[in-house]
Design an enzyme around this catalytic site. Structure first.
Site, PDB file in Angstrom:
ATOM      1  N   CYS A   1      39.752  43.230  39.812  1.00  0.00           N
ATOM      2  CA  CYS A   1      38.319  43.237  39.855  1.00  0.00           C
ATOM      3  C   CYS A   1      37.944  42.011  38.742  1.00  0.00           C
ATOM      4  O   CYS A   1      36.992  42.076  38.490  1.00  0.00           O
ATOM      5  CB  CYS A   1      37.900  44.417  39.274  1.00  0.00           C
ATOM      6  SG  CYS A   1      38.467  45.983  40.339  1.00  0.00           S
TER       7      CYS A   1
ATOM      8  N   HIS B   1      29.189  46.064  42.815  1.00  0.00           N
ATOM      9  CA  HIS B   1      30.451  45.675  42.232  1.00  0.00           C
ATOM     10  C   HIS B   1      31.263  45.304  43.455  1.00  0.00           C
ATOM     11  O   HIS B   1      32.273  45.777  43.871  1.00  0.00           O
ATOM     12  CB  HIS B   1      31.068  46.950  41.502  1.00  0.00           C
ATOM     13  CG  HIS B   1      32.578  46.446  41.045  1.00  0.00           C
ATOM     14  ND1 HIS B   1      33.003  45.171  40.561  1.00  0.00           N
ATOM     15  CD2 HIS B   1      33.410  47.228  40.709  1.00  0.00           C
ATOM     16  CE1 HIS B   1      33.887  45.027  40.094  1.00  0.00           C
ATOM     17  NE2 HIS B   1      34.733  46.367  40.261  1.00  0.00           N
TER      18      HIS B   1
END
Lengths: 138, 425
Positions: free
Chosen positions: B97, B371
């Site tokens: 991420c 996200h």
């Protein structure tokens, strides 16, 4: 012992766990670093002089979670929204910590699961096809 | 040590002159390349003095797993082609991420080294092709496949374990986690690009209205907390985390244009300078120094503060990696905004709200903005870029002296952390 010549890797770790029923990690002969995850280099002093070290399989529950939405392989075992399972971090009595499934606790009532409780390795529950560490209350 | 200096500085100054974002959400008809093109067009459309695409010398693209999400590897040259930028070098960076946070650092260093003057940096992820369990599996590949994943630990599970440790050790409780979600949705409701451009109150009212329309029992909610404590509306994912503690599954892309600071004024009168950047690695949670903190975040922040010559007290606005609500509380402590264990109280006091003294996640954060994992690091930088230029619209921090902002981008459960400090001018 012939087993002491096994290479320091996950294949050996799993073979010890499922065939010999032992939790085998490594100890650095130079600095004493202990790691339940066998590795060929010491993470603390960078020495290559490591040896196999047997952990007792006793420890305590440091933190945990009860998982309702699991990965496919847990869903296939029947876990899910109505049947969450518990996984957590166990501090072994020798000091290092490890991730593990926690058996013998009620995933639907996490408020009753107590961090700090004594745990032992549940060797009999380990699936040789999919080895993973599992502990249960001592 | 065989190095000349522990204090690292960039070889020359680097500025951000433009930023772009695709919409964030679930887009069945868009692949990651389409999202990246959309973000790039947004950048070009808002670049104050425009530019010739041919002037871009190099690009870095953050992407976590087009391989598993789209069955597409080697995505960098595809982006080069779709933007009409071949044959310039384009490299994909993967750090879970934190992929685009790391890509940004590569771009910064490419300019600071003197190699290039104009570099495009972005990130993208197309996640919604897979069902939730499939996404859970893909995200779990960022954890240790040998010693974490076989124990059933998922991403929410590991952050759930962090939350439990934080609640055991400090005053943090379940309500604090929900307050992060409420705050970030309030901010997201002011961000037109956000996946959840709505407040939790809006979502609560929708649920009531839907029950009324269908003639079902109407829930009796007096507040957002009632709604969030209703297991029907907010089911457990990985106790103590519920659905609204988790960032959503998102398709999206973001990019920024980096240039050597001495040519920044060819592009805009309002550049934003990279004042400091830090990146660090960390170990799985079971081998972390603390179960209530990400050591990589503390190290990356220390490096970035040192390079920028500022302290946590100087940061006026921050985008932090709230992949789960607990992660924002931990981040606010790891970054030194608040003492360890004080993050929850700061939240209670409204200090991290848009009108607080330490506004966090003005964009809505990963929680409400969405996200798309490989895009999040650069999307955070885009938000701070807009805030420092005073162009964040309804969610603009009301501070005429806004000059210094920070981004905090985490890969995995702290295996990677990238912290950037941006300064107006």
């Amino acid at each position: 012992m012939a087993t002491e010549t096994r290479p320091f890797n996950a294949t050996s770790f799993n073979a010890y766990l499922t065939e010999d029923k032992r939790l085998m990690g490594v100890r650095c002969r130079a600095c004493g670093m202990l790691s339940p995850e066998p590795r060929p280099l010491c993470r603390s002093c960078h020495s290559r002089d490591l040896e196999w070290h047997e952990f007792s399989g006793r420890g305590e529950l440091s933190t945990f979670t009860c998982i309702s939405i699991g990965p496919v392989y847990m869903v296939e075992q029947g876990f899910g929204r109505n049947n969450p399972y518990c996984s957590g971090i166990v501090t072994l009595e020798e000091g290092p910590r490890i991730s593990a499934r926690i058996l013998g606790v009620d995933g639907n009532n996490p408020q009753n699961i107590r961090t700090g409780m004594d745990l032992v390795l549940a060797l009999e529950e380990i699936d040789p096809e999919h080895p993973s560490l599992m502990f249960r209350p001592a | 040590m065989a190095t000349t200096s522990s204090r690292r500085q960039l070889g020359r100054s680097v500025s951000i002159v433009g930023a772009g974002m695709s919409g964030f959400g679930a887009f069945a008809d868009k692949d990651s390349r389409d999202l990246f093109v959309e973000a790039f067009q947004d950048l070009l459309d808002h670049l104050d003095q425009g530019m010739d695409i041919e002037d871009i010398e190099c690009a870095y693209v953050g992407n976590y797993s087009s391989d598993l999400f789209e069955h597409q590897g080697h995505t960098a040259p595809i982006i080069a082609d779709w933007l009409g930028m071949t044959p310039i070098p384009v490299t994909r960076i993967e750090n879970a991420c934190a992929s685009s946070g790391s890509a940004l650092r590569e771009g910064i260093m490419a300019i600071a080294s003197g190699m290039y003057d104009i570099v495009l940096v972005g990130g993208m992820e197309k996640m919604t092709n897979l069902p939730t369990e499939g996404v859970t599996d893909v995200l779990a590949t960022a954890a240790d496949a040998l010693y974490e994943v076989p124990t059933g630990l998922t991403f929410p599970g590991i952050f759930g374990a962090i939350a439990k440790a934080h609640m055991d050790r400090y005053e943090t409780n379940l309500d604090h986690l929900l307050k992060v979600a409420i705050k970030n949705h309030v901010n997201g409701s002011k961000n037109p690009k956000a996946q959840f451009n709505v407040t939790i109150r809006n979502l609560m009212e929708r649920r009531v209205t839907r029950a009324e329309q269908r003639g079902q029992p109407v829930p009796d909610y007096n507040s957002e907390m009632d709604f969030l404590n209703d297991p029907g509306a907010n089911p457990w994912i990985a106790w103590p985390l519920r659905l609204y503690d988790c960032a959503p599954i998102t398709d999206g892309a973001a990019c920024v244009l980096l240039v050597a600071s001495d040519i920044a004024h060819n592009f805009t009168d309002k550049p934003v300078t990279i004042a400091g950047t830090g990146q660090a690695s960390g170990r799985p949670l079971h081998d972390a120094d603390e179960l209530t903190s990400l050591s990589a975040a503390r190290t990356a922040a220390a490096r970035a503060y040192e390079m920028a010559g500022v302290t946590a007290d100087d940061i006026q606005v921050a985008e932090v990696h709230d992949c789960f609500t607990i992660a924002e509380i931990v981040a606010s402590e790891d970054l030194g905004f608040f003492e360890p264990g004080e993050g929850a109280r700061a939240l209670d006091e409204g200090r991290t709200a848009l009108d607080g003294d330490k506004p966090i996640n003005t964009s809505g954060g990963l929680k409400a903005k969405g996200h798309p994992v490989g895009a999040s690091g650069v999307a955070q930088v885009a938000e701070i870029f807009h805030q420092l230029r005073g162009e964040a619209g309804e969610r603009q921090v009301d501070n005429p002296d806004l000059e210094v902002g920070l981004t905090h981008n985490v890969g995995g459960t702290g295996g990677t952390c990238v912290v950037n400090i941006l300064r107006k001018g």
